[in-house]
Motif scaffolding. Structure first.
Motif, mmCIF file in Angstrom:
data_model
loop_
_atom_site.group_PDB
_atom_site.id
_atom_site.type_symbol
_atom_site.label_atom_id
_atom_site.label_comp_id
_atom_site.label_asym_id
_atom_site.label_seq_id
_atom_site.Cartn_x
_atom_site.Cartn_y
_atom_site.Cartn_z
ATOM 1 N N ALA A 287 4.505 -2.003 -3.693
ATOM 2 C CA ALA A 287 4.918 -2.608 -2.214
ATOM 3 C C ALA A 287 5.834 -1.529 -1.548
ATOM 4 O O ALA A 287 5.776 -1.150 -0.050
ATOM 5 C CB ALA A 287 4.195 -3.894 -2.034
ATOM 6 N N GLY A 288 6.337 -2.217 -2.320
ATOM 7 C CA GLY A 288 8.347 -0.953 -2.240
ATOM 8 C C GLY A 288 8.864 -2.495 -1.033
ATOM 9 O O GLY A 288 9.678 -1.845 -0.213
ATOM 10 N N GLY A 289 8.750 -2.911 -1.426
ATOM 11 C CA GLY A 289 9.617 -4.345 -0.936
ATOM 12 C C GLY A 289 8.604 -5.869 -0.971
ATOM 13 O O GLY A 289 7.345 -5.684 -1.609
ATOM 14 N N ASN A 290 9.366 -6.966 0.373
ATOM 15 C CA ASN A 290 8.573 -8.428 -0.017
ATOM 16 C C ASN A 290 7.492 -7.784 1.013
ATOM 17 O O ASN A 290 7.271 -7.806 2.203
ATOM 18 C CB ASN A 290 9.200 -9.074 0.813
ATOM 19 C CG ASN A 290 8.394 -10.358 0.990
ATOM 20 O OD1 ASN A 290 7.714 -10.883 0.957
ATOM 21 N ND2 ASN A 290 9.314 -11.116 2.298
ATOM 22 N N ILE A 336 11.205 -17.011 5.778
ATOM 23 C CA ILE A 336 10.905 -15.512 5.267
ATOM 24 C C ILE A 336 10.766 -14.807 5.930
ATOM 25 O O ILE A 336 9.836 -15.230 6.148
ATOM 26 C CB ILE A 336 10.306 -16.140 3.808
ATOM 27 C CG1 ILE A 336 11.434 -16.187 3.039
ATOM 28 C CG2 ILE A 336 10.725 -14.017 3.105
ATOM 29 C CD1 ILE A 336 10.872 -17.122 1.355
ATOM 30 N N SER A 337 11.080 -13.318 6.366
ATOM 31 C CA SER A 337 10.165 -12.332 7.233
ATOM 32 C C SER A 337 9.684 -11.161 6.090
ATOM 33 O O SER A 337 10.157 -10.988 4.834
ATOM 34 C CB SER A 337 10.734 -11.347 8.112
ATOM 35 O OG SER A 337 11.314 -12.549 9.217
ATOM 36 N N ALA A 338 8.774 -10.115 6.103
ATOM 37 C CA ALA A 338 8.556 -9.811 4.838
ATOM 38 C C ALA A 338 8.454 -8.333 5.767
ATOM 39 O O ALA A 338 9.276 -7.981 6.925
ATOM 40 C CB ALA A 338 6.915 -9.366 5.382
ATOM 41 N N ASP A 339 9.104 -7.427 4.530
ATOM 42 C CA ASP A 339 8.768 -5.424 4.924
ATOM 43 C C ASP A 339 8.086 -5.631 5.562
ATOM 44 O O ASP A 339 6.536 -4.904 4.808
ATOM 45 C CB ASP A 339 9.691 -5.310 3.627
ATOM 46 C CG ASP A 339 9.778 -3.773 3.428
ATOM 47 O OD1 ASP A 339 9.493 -3.494 4.483
ATOM 48 O OD2 ASP A 339 10.543 -3.202 2.820
ATOM 49 N N MET A 346 0.226 -3.256 1.194
ATOM 50 C CA MET A 346 -0.724 -4.380 0.244
ATOM 51 C C MET A 346 -1.975 -4.354 1.449
ATOM 52 O O MET A 346 -2.788 -4.338 0.465
ATOM 53 C CB MET A 346 0.461 -5.641 0.783
ATOM 54 C CG MET A 346 -0.390 -6.785 -0.164
ATOM 55 S SD MET A 346 -0.962 -6.352 -1.781
ATOM 56 C CE MET A 346 0.698 -6.966 -2.438
ATOM 57 N N SER A 347 -1.771 -4.199 2.553
ATOM 58 C CA SER A 347 -2.909 -4.611 3.468
ATOM 59 C C SER A 347 -3.874 -2.905 3.088
ATOM 60 O O SER A 347 -4.631 -3.044 3.361
ATOM 61 C CB SER A 347 -2.675 -3.892 4.795
ATOM 62 O OG SER A 347 -3.188 -3.534 5.983
ATOM 63 N N ARG A 348 -2.981 -1.384 3.176
ATOM 64 C CA ARG A 348 -4.137 -0.385 3.406
ATOM 65 C C ARG A 348 -4.289 -0.925 1.468
ATOM 66 O O ARG A 348 -5.808 0.042 1.500
ATOM 67 C CB ARG A 348 -3.284 0.762 3.434
ATOM 68 C CG ARG A 348 -2.743 1.285 4.886
ATOM 69 C CD ARG A 348 -1.990 2.071 5.037
ATOM 70 N NE ARG A 348 -1.207 2.506 3.396
ATOM 71 C CZ ARG A 348 -0.232 2.659 2.845
ATOM 72 N NH1 ARG A 348 -1.800 3.577 2.318
ATOM 73 N NH2 ARG A 348 0.758 2.760 2.745
ATOM 74 N N THR A 349 -3.877 -1.068 0.764
ATOM 75 C CA THR A 349 -4.804 -1.138 -0.741
ATOM 76 C C THR A 349 -5.702 -1.851 -0.883
ATOM 77 O O THR A 349 -6.281 -2.504 -1.766
ATOM 78 C CB THR A 349 -3.390 -1.369 -1.556
ATOM 79 O OG1 THR A 349 -2.561 -1.847 -1.422
ATOM 80 C CG2 THR A 349 -2.697 -0.157 -1.520
#
Length: 470
Positions: A287-290, A336-339, A346-349
């Motif tokens: 995903a390239g991050g959290n 905790i915040s997301a990237d 993650m949403s698109r896939t």
């Protein structure tokens, strides 16, 4: 594009009963009998251009239906292995009934949805090239394969006639990783408030493994005290981990809170050992991050909606702890915040629109700790908002464990979906009818369908609700 490589192909001699069935079908159909009813039995293994492996079994008396099976999650480092049925017993049962079974590995293991969907569709292409167009194509899968199956159903409906997602991650990727975060956040906050252990944003597998080891020891130590056990139960409740979740465990009495908590403890240790840290790190790398967060989450509200809320209140009472105080600590703890870019990927896939175009049946055990049964509520929410609720039916098997269905139960689910495809409307989806269908399909294995309504999923996220995409 290079052609797929066939590594092994052989013709099988049909059994006498299978050959007789093929002759009877041909006689009944007369001169219009389809070519696929006359072809020899085949077992094919090969490799796709992506590097994914595939396997195909087509019986001599093929009934014209092909079942495209998507397998569950496999960690990075595991061998790539094709799979075309959930288990050997169900496979034998379906081949005897004339179904063609196909499926692939995915080009990579891990959170590989961007490989899995095209690899499965490519496998279907290879089958069609070899055997001709199937009369009916059904996508089905287990666990992570249920996510792959639902992705095919929503994004490539023209390739299939219907789908069956069993014990599947039908809540989607964002919801999955959000709710995987909740129990470990509670464990760290309540059992090790001064700890600097990482819960997200891992640089590599080594850092994820170190965090898992630290949290695992913390939970092991806490299990030795009544206070620790109560807090572990609270963490388990945020993930709706049931008090009976493994067939090797004796079923606890409804009010045996200690036995239920002991079972949840074992399930939580399993979550810490792999999904919450190691598997998360692999998904973050894609995903390239959290891709998960708990900002704005009200843990008091979440607990009250949990299927095991009563157990938590009783264990806190026995331990002499204030549940209100611990929930206050959870709600005040730094979040905790997301990237955003990772959430977008993650949403698109891996998240769902709730817009089905062909019928889907989902199947879940009531005692699943890894993918709790409440995920079914999440997909029901999405399908309702997406306008496709009439195409969706959900069924439940009364058994502990993840994907612990019998061959009879799985075959009954397939037959019930086929009835919907033939009739144009759902019928026989009530537990009594499903159990009767299961008993007729395979009287040697259990039929345990029950009436059941899962609690709400605690962290739903789908593409049918605009607010979810903020």
């Amino acid at each position: 594009m290079t052609s797929p490589t066939h590594t092994r192909a052989r013709t099988l001699r049909p059994r006498g009963t299978a050959a007789l069935a093929a002759l009877l079908l041909a006689a009944a159909a007369g001169a219009t009998a389809p070519a696929y009813a006359e072809a020899p039995a085949e077992h094919i293994e090969g490799t796709l251009p992506s590097g994914a492996k595939y396997v195909m079994d087509k019986p001599a008396d093929w009934n014209g239906t092909v079942l495209l099976f998507s397998h569950g999650y496999r960690p990075v480092g595991s061998p790539l292995a094709a799979q075309n049925a959930p288990d050997d017993a169900t496979k034998a049962l379906l081949l005897e009934k004339g179904y063609a079974l196909i499926g692939s590995s995915y080009a990579t293991n891990g959170w590989a949805v961007t490989d899995a969907v095209p690899d499965q569709l490519a496998t279907l292409d290879v089958f069609t090239e070899r055997s001709g167009e199937a009369r009916r194509t059904i996508a089905w899968g287990q666990s992570y394969g249920g996510l792959v199956t639902t992705s095919i159903a929503e994004r490539h409906p023209g390739r299939i006639d219907g789908s069956l997602a069993m014990c599947g991650l039908v809540h989607g990727g964002v919801a999955n990783w959000n709710n995987t975060l909740d129990p470990v956040f509670a464990l760290k906050t309540l059992l090790a408030p001064g700890s600097s252990v990482q819960l997200t944003g891992f640089a590599d597998q080594a850092s994820a493994a170190a965090a898992a080891g630290t949290m695992g020891k913390t939970v092991t130590d806490a299990q030795a005290t009544p206070e620790g056990r109560a807090r572990i139960a609270l963490a388990a409740a945020l993930h709706n981990i049931p008090g009976w979740n493994d067939a090797s465990q004796p079923e606890p009495a409804p009010d045996d809170w200690n036995a239920q908590q002991a079972n949840q403890y074992q399930a939580l240790q399993g979550m810490l050992s792999m999904p919450a840290f190691s598997w998360r790190q692999e998904a973050e790398s894609r995903a390239g991050g959290n891709m998960s967060w708990n900002t704005g989450v009200d843990y008091t509200k979440m607990l009250r909606q949990s299927s095991v809320y009563k157990e938590v209140t009783e264990l806190y009472k026995d331990a002499g702890l204030s549940l209100k105080k611990d929930l206050g600590a959870l709600n005040r703890a730094p979040r905790i915040s997301a990237d955003p870019a990772a959430v977008d990927w993650m949403s698109r896939t891996s998240s769902f629109t709730g817009r089905l175009h062909k019928p889907q049946l989902t199947l879940h055990t009531t005692g699943d700790a890894l993918v709790p049964v409440q995920v079914e509520s999440a997909y029901r929410r999405a399908a309702t908002a997406g306008g496709s609720a009439p195409l969706l039916r959900q069924a439940y098997v009364d058994n502990p464990g993840h994907c612990t269905f019998s061959p009879a139960e799985q075959t009954a689910a397939l037959h019930t979906l086929e009835k919907r495809l033939t009739a144009g409307h759902w019928k026989g989806t009530d537990p009594a009818s499903l159990n009767a269908t299961a008993a007729a399909a395979d009287p040697t294995t259990p039929a345990r369908y029950i009436p059941y309504r899962p609690a709400p999923y605690p962290r739903p996220y789908d593409l049918a609700h605009p607010a979810d995409r903020r």
